[in-house]
Design an enzyme around this catalytic site. Structure first.
Site, PDB file in Angstrom:
ATOM      1  N   ASN A 178       0.834  -1.204   0.000  1.00  0.00           N
ATOM      2  CA  ASN A 178       0.000   0.000   0.000  1.00  0.00           C
ATOM      3  C   ASN A 178       0.870   1.256   0.000  1.00  0.00           C
ATOM      4  O   ASN A 178       1.950   1.298   0.601  1.00  0.00           O
ATOM      5  CB  ASN A 178      -1.029   0.001   1.137  1.00  0.00           C
ATOM      6  CG  ASN A 178      -0.477  -0.327   2.497  1.00  0.00           C
ATOM      7  OD1 ASN A 178       0.547  -0.980   2.622  1.00  0.00           O
ATOM      8  ND2 ASN A 178      -1.162   0.125   3.526  1.00  0.00           N
ATOM      9  N   GLU A 181       0.277   5.282   0.607  1.00  0.00           N
ATOM     10  CA  GLU A 181      -0.677   6.300   1.065  1.00  0.00           C
ATOM     11  C   GLU A 181      -0.285   7.683   0.558  1.00  0.00           C
ATOM     12  O   GLU A 181       0.771   7.874  -0.042  1.00  0.00           O
ATOM     13  CB  GLU A 181      -0.760   6.248   2.591  1.00  0.00           C
ATOM     14  CG  GLU A 181      -1.253   4.884   3.055  1.00  0.00           C
ATOM     15  CD  GLU A 181      -1.456   4.767   4.556  1.00  0.00           C
ATOM     16  OE1 GLU A 181      -0.943   5.618   5.313  1.00  0.00           O
ATOM     17  OE2 GLU A 181      -2.143   3.809   4.965  1.00  0.00           O
ATOM     18  N   CYS A 213      -4.116   0.478  -2.429  1.00  0.00           N
ATOM     19  CA  CYS A 213      -3.948  -0.726  -1.610  1.00  0.00           C
ATOM     20  C   CYS A 213      -2.895  -1.661  -2.217  1.00  0.00           C
ATOM     21  O   CYS A 213      -2.599  -1.603  -3.416  1.00  0.00           O
ATOM     22  CB  CYS A 213      -5.258  -1.499  -1.512  1.00  0.00           C
ATOM     23  SG  CYS A 213      -6.548  -0.662  -0.597  1.00  0.00           S
ATOM     24  N   GLU A 221      -3.158  -4.831  -2.859  1.00  0.00           N
ATOM     25  CA  GLU A 221      -3.693  -5.760  -3.861  1.00  0.00           C
ATOM     26  C   GLU A 221      -3.746  -5.107  -5.242  1.00  0.00           C
ATOM     27  O   GLU A 221      -3.355  -5.702  -6.247  1.00  0.00           O
ATOM     28  CB  GLU A 221      -5.102  -6.221  -3.462  1.00  0.00           C
ATOM     29  CG  GLU A 221      -5.148  -7.026  -2.168  1.00  0.00           C
ATOM     30  CD  GLU A 221      -5.299  -6.165  -0.918  1.00  0.00           C
ATOM     31  OE1 GLU A 221      -4.850  -5.002  -0.914  1.00  0.00           O
ATOM     32  OE2 GLU A 221      -5.877  -6.667   0.053  1.00  0.00           O
ATOM     33  N   CYS A 249     -10.219  -4.899   0.304  1.00  0.00           N
ATOM     34  CA  CYS A 249     -11.332  -3.951   0.346  1.00  0.00           C
ATOM     35  C   CYS A 249     -12.213  -4.131  -0.901  1.00  0.00           C
ATOM     36  O   CYS A 249     -11.834  -4.818  -1.860  1.00  0.00           O
ATOM     37  CB  CYS A 249     -10.819  -2.514   0.435  1.00  0.00           C
ATOM     38  SG  CYS A 249     -10.226  -1.843  -1.130  1.00  0.00           S
ATOM     39  N   CYS A 283     -10.601  -3.230  -4.306  1.00  0.00           N
ATOM     40  CA  CYS A 283      -9.625  -4.225  -4.772  1.00  0.00           C
ATOM     41  C   CYS A 283     -10.327  -5.489  -5.257  1.00  0.00           C
ATOM     42  O   CYS A 283      -9.886  -6.112  -6.224  1.00  0.00           O
ATOM     43  CB  CYS A 283      -8.632  -4.554  -3.666  1.00  0.00           C
ATOM     44  SG  CYS A 283      -7.462  -3.201  -3.390  1.00  0.00           S
TER      45      CYS A 283
HETATM   46  N1  THU Z   1      -5.139  -1.652   2.785  1.00  0.00           N
HETATM   47  C1  THU Z   1      -4.566  -2.473   1.855  1.00  0.00           C
HETATM   48  O1  THU Z   1      -3.524  -2.165   1.280  1.00  0.00           O
HETATM   49  N2  THU Z   1      -5.189  -3.657   1.591  1.00  0.00           N
HETATM   50  C2  THU Z   1      -6.300  -4.107   2.238  1.00  0.00           C
HETATM   51  O2  THU Z   1      -6.747  -5.212   1.960  1.00  0.00           O
HETATM   52  C3  THU Z   1      -6.943  -3.275   3.248  1.00  0.00           C
HETATM   53  C4  THU Z   1      -6.399  -1.927   3.444  1.00  0.00           C
HETATM   54  C5  THU Z   1      -4.434  -0.415   3.151  1.00  0.00           C
HETATM   55  C6  THU Z   1      -5.026   0.873   2.685  1.00  0.00           C
HETATM   56  C7  THU Z   1      -4.446   1.843   3.712  1.00  0.00           C
HETATM   57  O3  THU Z   1      -3.152   2.237   3.301  1.00  0.00           O
HETATM   58  C8  THU Z   1      -4.323   1.026   4.985  1.00  0.00           C
HETATM   59  O4  THU Z   1      -4.356  -0.334   4.557  1.00  0.00           O
HETATM   60  C9  THU Z   1      -5.417   1.289   5.992  1.00  0.00           C
HETATM   61  O5  THU Z   1      -6.672   1.192   5.414  1.00  0.00           O
END
Ligand code: THU
Length: 132
Positions: free
Chosen positions: A43, A45, A54, A56, A87, A90
């Site tokens: 991920n 941000e 994310c 995935e 999520c 994804c």
């Molecule tokens: N996140 C992911 O990368 N994958 C997931 O399956 C759930 C959430 C990340 C997004 C964000 O950077 C952090 O986790 C908190 O939501």
């Protein structure tokens, strides 16, 4: 024959590259493409929170950029109290490049482990065939 151990190691390793100054929640994903190659994503941000990508989707986009076409298996790893699952955004992106039967394994850094499929994660997915 899917090398789940290699996928797990790859997901755990790329998780260390996650850019998460806001949530501090690092996620790693590794997928196998139709050529037997592993692609990874973490991920990433952003100060404008909605721009976060994310793990995935990062892995899927890496596969597409590398010339891969289909996701044959997926592993996701995060340091959560339970095995986390992708999520909704994804799931929709994964559905585009997978089959309903594509196997998925979800982990945390403890003992939790879920085995599922893309179809179970997103039943009745909206697909390009729906627009014909
Ligand atoms: N996140 C992911 O990368 N994958 C997931 O399956 C759930 C959430 C990340 C997004 C964000 O950077 C952090 O986790 C908190 O939501």
């Amino acid at each position: 024959m899917i090398d789940w151990e290699a996928l797990f190691r790859s997901a755990k390793s790329v998780r260390e590259h996650a850019y998460t100054p806001y949530s501090t929640f690092a996620v790693g994903a590794a997928l196998l493409d139709e050529q037997g190659r592993i692609f990874v994503g973490c991920n990433v941000e952003n100060a404008s929170f909605g721009l976060t990508n994310c793990a995935e989707r990062s892995a899927v986009f890496a596969m597409i950029a590398g010339g891969g076409k289909r996701v044959k298996a997926l592993v996701v790893v995060a340091g959560a109290p339970r095995a986390i699952s992708p999520c909704g955004a994804c799931r929709q992106v994964l559905a585009e490049f997978s089959e309903a039967t594509t196997p998925v394994q979800l982990f945390n850094l403890k003992e939790d482990h879920i085995e599922t499929t893309i179809g179970d994660l997103l039943p009745y997915a909206f697909m390009k065939t729906d627009m014909q």
